[in-house]
Design an enzyme around this catalytic site. Structure first.
Site, short mmCIF file in Angstrom:
data_model
loop_
_atom_site.label_atom_id
_atom_site.label_comp_id
_atom_site.label_asym_id
_atom_site.label_seq_id
_atom_site.Cartn_x
_atom_site.Cartn_y
_atom_site.Cartn_z
N THR A 47 36.64 47.53 40.44
CA THR A 47 37.37 47.56 41.18
C THR A 47 36.16 49.33 42.34
O THR A 47 36.10 49.46 41.55
CB THR A 47 38.27 47.87 41.73
OG1 THR A 47 38.93 48.57 40.50
CG2 THR A 47 39.25 46.45 40.52
N GLU A 100 42.94 48.93 45.27
CA GLU A 100 42.04 48.74 43.90
C GLU A 100 41.18 47.25 44.96
O GLU A 100 41.66 46.76 44.46
CB GLU A 100 42.23 48.72 42.41
CG GLU A 100 42.83 49.50 42.23
CD GLU A 100 42.87 49.69 40.79
OE1 GLU A 100 43.06 48.57 40.18
OE2 GLU A 100 44.45 50.26 40.54
#
Length: 168
Positions: A47, A100
């Site tokens: 991420t 994220e």
């Protein structure tokens, strides 16, 4: 707690077929910061984390959960589909809400310090707490399928061409 089999009970398509509904699309940008180091290492799902001020801004408009949309990195003209975990991540018991972004493309290197632009197009599901890491990973992989299906619809696909995602 969520069992492994729950993702199979969810639909593969969410949201309105013909138009993007409020509060979407939501445009966010910020410099990629180091996160908790879980995405790529522990989950195998890397991420790019947006700064806390961007998360706070997003929280004025969207609910915590799993969302989908489009993303671009730095001055690249390439735009990629993405899924974003926005919230507290109950499995990990975060103390602050985070954004994220998992870009659905394999990058050769990290891009910490680079500008990330995202257009959040829709909401997939609320956050959940999981009984196991495998259950979490299964649900994330199902979320990715949902995102691809949702973004294939014309109203959502057209957001890929939004000037916000292009270099200035």
């Amino acid at each position: 707690m969520v069992d492994v089999s729950e993702s199979q009970e969810r639909p593969l398509l969410v949201g309105n077929d013909s138009k993007v509904e409020e509060p979407y699309p939501l445009r966010l940008k910020g410099t990629v910061i180091k996160g908790f180091g879980r995405g790529g290492k522990e989950l195998g799902i890397p991420t790019a984390n947006l700064p806390e001020d961007v998360s706070q801004y997003a929280g004025q408009f969207i609910e915590s959960g799993i969302l989908y949309g489009w993303a671009s990195v730095n001055s690249s003209k390439e735009v990629f589909p993405m899924v974003m975990s926005f919230g507290w991540n109950p499995y990990y018991k975060n103390e602050k809400r985070s954004a994220e972004v998992h870009i659905l493309h394999k990058f050769e290197e990290d891009f910490y310090g680079k500008e990330l632009r995202v257009i959040v197009a829709g909401y997939i599901r609320p956050e959940k707490n999981y009984t196991s890491l495998d259950a979490l990973i299964n649900d994330i992989n199902f979320d990715i399928k949902v995102a691809y299906n949702c973004l294939a619809r014309p109203a959502y696909a057209s957001l890929k061409e939004d000037s916000f995602l292009q270099p200035e």
